[in-house]
Design an enzyme around this catalytic site. Sequence first.
Site, PDB file in Angstrom:
ATOM      1  N   GLY A  44       3.100  11.292  -4.112  1.00  0.00           N
ATOM      2  CA  GLY A  44       4.196  10.886  -5.029  1.00  0.00           C
ATOM      3  C   GLY A  44       3.984  10.391  -6.170  1.00  0.00           C
ATOM      4  N   GLN A  49       4.242   5.223 -13.784  1.00  0.00           N
ATOM      5  CA  GLN A  49       2.969   5.243 -13.498  1.00  0.00           C
ATOM      6  C   GLN A  49       2.143   6.074 -14.426  1.00  0.00           C
ATOM      7  OE1 GLN A  49       3.749   6.448  -9.290  1.00  0.00           O
ATOM      8  NE2 GLN A  49       1.898   5.170  -9.050  1.00  0.00           N
ATOM      9  N   CYS A  97      -0.673   3.517  -2.882  1.00  0.00           N
ATOM     10  CA  CYS A  97      -0.210   3.785  -4.030  1.00  0.00           C
ATOM     11  C   CYS A  97      -1.272   4.182  -5.161  1.00  0.00           C
ATOM     12  CB  CYS A  97       0.808   2.626  -4.802  1.00  0.00           C
ATOM     13  SG  CYS A  97       1.510   2.876  -6.139  1.00  0.00           S
ATOM     14  N   LEU A  98      -1.094   5.277  -6.110  1.00  0.00           N
ATOM     15  CA  LEU A  98      -2.162   5.641  -6.965  1.00  0.00           C
ATOM     16  C   LEU A  98      -2.349   4.660  -8.097  1.00  0.00           C
ATOM     17  CD1 LEU A  98      -1.387   9.172  -7.643  1.00  0.00           C
ATOM     18  CD2 LEU A  98      -3.296   8.360  -6.302  1.00  0.00           C
ATOM     19  N   HIS A 139       9.656   4.617  -1.998  1.00  0.00           N
ATOM     20  CA  HIS A 139       8.514   4.018  -2.751  1.00  0.00           C
ATOM     21  C   HIS A 139       8.475   4.345  -4.002  1.00  0.00           C
ATOM     22  CE1 HIS A 139       3.964   3.317  -3.010  1.00  0.00           C
ATOM     23  NE2 HIS A 139       4.398   3.868  -4.154  1.00  0.00           N
ATOM     24  N   GLU A 140       8.820   5.727  -4.364  1.00  0.00           N
ATOM     25  CA  GLU A 140       9.022   6.209  -5.790  1.00  0.00           C
ATOM     26  C   GLU A 140      10.132   5.632  -6.518  1.00  0.00           C
ATOM     27  OE1 GLU A 140       6.143   7.421  -6.995  1.00  0.00           O
ATOM     28  OE2 GLU A 140       5.545   7.789  -4.902  1.00  0.00           O
ATOM     29  N   HIS A 143       9.628   2.373  -7.755  1.00  0.00           N
ATOM     30  CA  HIS A 143       8.742   2.221  -9.139  1.00  0.00           C
ATOM     31  C   HIS A 143       9.756   2.282 -10.413  1.00  0.00           C
ATOM     32  CE1 HIS A 143       4.507   2.421  -8.033  1.00  0.00           C
ATOM     33  NE2 HIS A 143       4.801   3.332  -7.432  1.00  0.00           N
TER      34      HIS A 143
HETATM   35 ZN   LIG Z   1       3.247   4.046  -6.081  1.00  0.00          ZN
END
Ligand SMILES: [Zn+2]
Length: 174
Positions: A44, A49, A97-98, A139-140, A143
């Site tokens: 995701g 991000q 998480c990236l 999660h997304e 963000h």
């Molecule tokens: Zn993330």
Amino acid sequence: MLIKVEKYGAKVLRKHSALVKSDEDIEGMSTNLFDTLAKEGGIGLAAPQIGLLKRIFIMDSGPLANDDDTVDKFKHLIINPTILFVSKNENWFNEGCLSIPEIFEDVERPDKIVVKYYNEQLEPIERELSGIEARIFQHEYEHLEGILFIDKLSPIRRQMLKGKLNRIARATIK
Ligand SMILES: [Zn+2]
């Protein structure tokens, strides 16, 4: 286009994202998100991000489904999402998480949610999500509100991660 993923410490990850308007370059945003996620190998990715404060994210279970045939394959572009309902029942999942490389922690979240969003054709969609799809969505979604999964850990877990997090932030801010 491949875009550099913003890392922990970047101010853009802590801001609230704005609604996507129909005259914006949604196709461009989608391409940038999917190209960047494919390169980084996650499941995701949300617009903040890649430095864009817009309410749009993508989910791609591909990397998980390849390793585990109980995981459904899905790939979605999610625009202007809302969460209409969350179940009382929660479950745990080891999240990463990236934007926070090399940190993986168990996070508790509702296991079912009902959501509304617009797809790439700008059609309104209302669905109940469960399992990994509900997990990635939450999660997304966070963000877009400037929330990171580490915010959901117990104070003691966060304290234990402080050194690692500070190292990521120092490399980001330098
Ligand atoms: Zn993330």
